[in-house]
Design a protein around this motif. Structure first.
Motif, PDB file in Angstrom:
ATOM      1  N   VAL A 141     -44.557  58.075  71.109  1.00 40.27           N
ATOM      2  CA  VAL A 141     -44.221  57.745  69.731  1.00 40.27           C
ATOM      3  C   VAL A 141     -44.141  59.040  68.932  1.00 40.27           C
ATOM      4  O   VAL A 141     -44.575  60.105  69.389  1.00 40.27           O
ATOM      5  CB  VAL A 141     -45.272  56.796  69.092  1.00 40.27           C
ATOM      6  N   GLU A 142     -43.569  58.928  67.734  1.00 40.60           N
ATOM      7  CA  GLU A 142     -43.533  60.062  66.822  1.00 40.60           C
ATOM      8  C   GLU A 142     -44.027  59.616  65.456  1.00 40.60           C
ATOM      9  O   GLU A 142     -43.824  58.462  65.060  1.00 40.60           O
ATOM     10  CB  GLU A 142     -42.124  60.638  66.733  1.00 40.60           C
ATOM     11  N   VAL A 143     -44.668  60.516  64.758  1.00 40.04           N
ATOM     12  CA  VAL A 143     -45.223  60.193  63.450  1.00 40.04           C
ATOM     13  C   VAL A 143     -44.112  60.135  62.410  1.00 40.04           C
ATOM     14  O   VAL A 143     -43.260  61.026  62.343  1.00 40.04           O
ATOM     15  CB  VAL A 143     -46.270  61.241  63.030  1.00 40.04           C
ATOM     16  N   VAL A 144     -44.117  59.064  61.616  1.00 41.80           N
ATOM     17  CA  VAL A 144     -43.201  58.927  60.482  1.00 41.80           C
ATOM     18  C   VAL A 144     -44.065  58.988  59.221  1.00 41.80           C
ATOM     19  O   VAL A 144     -44.800  58.029  58.933  1.00 41.80           O
ATOM     20  CB  VAL A 144     -42.427  57.596  60.535  1.00 41.80           C
ATOM     21  N   PRO A 145     -44.024  60.079  58.468  1.00 41.66           N
ATOM     22  CA  PRO A 145     -44.909  60.234  57.307  1.00 41.66           C
ATOM     23  C   PRO A 145     -44.823  59.052  56.337  1.00 41.66           C
ATOM     24  O   PRO A 145     -43.739  58.566  56.015  1.00 41.66           O
ATOM     25  CB  PRO A 145     -44.387  61.525  56.648  1.00 41.66           C
ATOM     26  N   ASN A 146     -45.993  58.593  55.928  1.00 39.58           N
ATOM     27  CA  ASN A 146     -46.144  57.509  54.950  1.00 39.58           C
ATOM     28  C   ASN A 146     -45.627  56.153  55.437  1.00 39.58           C
ATOM     29  O   ASN A 146     -45.551  55.210  54.649  1.00 39.58           O
ATOM     30  CB  ASN A 146     -45.438  57.870  53.630  1.00 39.58           C
ATOM     31  N   ARG A 147     -45.296  56.050  56.715  1.00 34.12           N
ATOM     32  CA  ARG A 147     -44.813  54.775  57.242  1.00 34.12           C
ATOM     33  C   ARG A 147     -45.584  54.325  58.474  1.00 34.12           C
ATOM     34  O   ARG A 147     -45.944  53.173  58.598  1.00 34.12           O
ATOM     35  CB  ARG A 147     -43.308  54.841  57.556  1.00 34.12           C
ATOM     36  N   GLY A 148     -45.797  55.218  59.397  1.00 31.23           N
ATOM     37  CA  GLY A 148     -46.493  54.832  60.619  1.00 31.23           C
ATOM     38  C   GLY A 148     -46.009  55.635  61.812  1.00 31.23           C
ATOM     39  O   GLY A 148     -45.914  56.870  61.749  1.00 31.23           O
ATOM     40  N   PHE A 149     -45.643  54.939  62.887  1.00 30.27           N
ATOM     41  CA  PHE A 149     -45.273  55.588  64.141  1.00 30.27           C
ATOM     42  C   PHE A 149     -44.026  54.919  64.703  1.00 30.27           C
ATOM     43  O   PHE A 149     -43.962  53.694  64.803  1.00 30.27           O
ATOM     44  CB  PHE A 149     -46.421  55.501  65.150  1.00 30.27           C
ATOM     45  N   ARG A 150     -43.047  55.732  65.072  1.00 29.17           N
ATOM     46  CA  ARG A 150     -41.810  55.218  65.662  1.00 29.17           C
ATOM     47  C   ARG A 150     -41.872  55.368  67.182  1.00 29.17           C
ATOM     48  O   ARG A 150     -42.190  56.448  67.696  1.00 29.17           O
ATOM     49  CB  ARG A 150     -40.590  55.955  65.124  1.00 29.17           C
ATOM     50  N   VAL A 151     -41.574  54.292  67.900  1.00 28.43           N
ATOM     51  CA  VAL A 151     -41.485  54.358  69.358  1.00 28.43           C
ATOM     52  C   VAL A 151     -40.261  55.185  69.728  1.00 28.43           C
ATOM     53  O   VAL A 151     -39.157  54.929  69.235  1.00 28.43           O
ATOM     54  CB  VAL A 151     -41.390  52.950  69.969  1.00 28.43           C
ATOM     55  N   VAL A 152     -40.461  56.179  70.561  1.00 24.06           N
ATOM     56  CA  VAL A 152     -39.403  57.129  70.891  1.00 24.06           C
ATOM     57  C   VAL A 152     -38.317  56.450  71.731  1.00 24.06           C
ATOM     58  O   VAL A 152     -38.610  55.690  72.662  1.00 24.06           O
ATOM     59  CB  VAL A 152     -39.985  58.335  71.654  1.00 24.06           C
ATOM     60  N   ARG A 153     -37.059  56.730  71.375  1.00 21.31           N
ATOM     61  CA  ARG A 153     -35.928  56.292  72.190  1.00 21.31           C
ATOM     62  C   ARG A 153     -35.702  57.329  73.291  1.00 21.31           C
ATOM     63  O   ARG A 153     -35.528  58.514  73.012  1.00 21.31           O
ATOM     64  CB  ARG A 153     -34.658  56.175  71.342  1.00 21.31           C
ATOM     65  N   ARG A 154     -35.704  56.883  74.521  1.00 21.78           N
ATOM     66  CA  ARG A 154     -35.546  57.806  75.646  1.00 21.78           C
ATOM     67  C   ARG A 154     -34.264  57.491  76.393  1.00 21.78           C
ATOM     68  O   ARG A 154     -33.916  56.340  76.580  1.00 21.78           O
ATOM     69  CB  ARG A 154     -36.738  57.691  76.608  1.00 21.78           C
TER      70      ARG A 154
END
Length: 267
Positions: A119-132
């Motif tokens: 995942v990657e951190v999305v500031p002020n929102r949460g965490f995005r699951v990485v597209r691979r």
């Protein structure tokens, strides 16, 4: 742990099923309550402050580690099965509601997943699951092969055959997980097999680096049909047994071919 986490881990209710209030697992550590009050004061939404008195510090530390670890395991399972969708953003408070815990252990678990490339951190929102995509997987396979093939070739010429025979139960574990069609269970068994095999080299730095690469390579690609994925798992599990046979007999050419194919053909 209580039902909420077990369900999220795949053994009970579906990921999106509602969970009764009784299934909640409160995070009672004093450190967690302090963090939650601070988050609330800074405007973080979705946090909950529990009214229970804090536990003594030694017990609280153990409990926090247990909660965080079980949340991390459940999140990894959800990622492997596709219940957490690539490209989607998930907040710690919302995930905490699903697991029946506070946002704090979820956030800590997600930070670990960010280090693992899931995942990657999305500031002020949460965490995005990485597209691979296939290219990333091919790059990881190339690096793993460059690192591990020479090591396994050396082991084939120096380690007694009896040591490889001791690893057969681990190879059989991967075969059972593949037959069950459970990606999360297979991923764990697969890492255990490769970790034990590389441990024969006696190099702790090798184990640390290869474990990180291996876990990154296990996150599933987009749009992988379940039936096709199961076929890949069955093929990979069969290669484990074949690899042990080749290592035991010292067949260097076959060892090299098997390991390279094992890393590079995972579609």
């Amino acid at each position: 742990m209580k039902q909420g986490l077990h369900d999220a881990h795949g053994a009970g209710l579906p990921w999106h099923a509602a969970r009764p209030a009784a299934s909640r697992v409160p995070d009672r550590s004093g450190a967690a309550e302090t963090r939650e009050r601070a988050d609330s004061a800074s405007g973080v939404r979705g946090e909950h402050t529990h009214g229970e008195p804090p536990l003594p510090r030694p017990r609280a530390v153990v409990q926090r580690a247990s909660v965080r670890g079980q949340v991390l395991d459940a999140l990894r399972s959800a990622l492997m099965t596709g219940e957490l969708c690539p490209g989607e953003v998930y907040s710690a408070p919302v995930l905490g509601e699903r697991f029946g815990v506070s946002a704090t252990p979820v956030r800590e678990a997600m930070q670990q997943l960010a280090l693992e490339g899931a995942v990657e951190v999305v500031p002020n929102r949460g965490f995005r699951v990485v597209r691979r995509g296939p290219r990333e997987l091919a790059e990881l396979a190339e690096v793993r092969a460059l690192l591990e093939v020479p090591v396994l070739l050396r082991l084939a010429g120096t380690v007694p055959a009896a040591h490889f025979a001791e690893l057969r139960p681990l190879a059989e574990d991967t075969a059972r997980a593949a037959a069950a069609g459970c990606p999360a269970r297979y991923a764990e068994a697969d890492r255990a097999f490769h970790r034990a095999l590389l441990a024969l080299a006696g190099n702790q730095q090798l184990l640390r680096i290869s474990e990180d690469l291996h876990r990154r390579a296990q996150w599933p690609l987009l749009d992988t049909p379940p039936r096709r994925h199961r076929a890949v798992l069955l093929r990979d599990a069969a290669q484990h047994t074949a690899l042990l046979d080749a290592l035991a007999t010292g067949d260097l050419d076959l060892v090299g071919d098997l390991v390279t194919e094992h890393f590079t053909h995972r579609d």
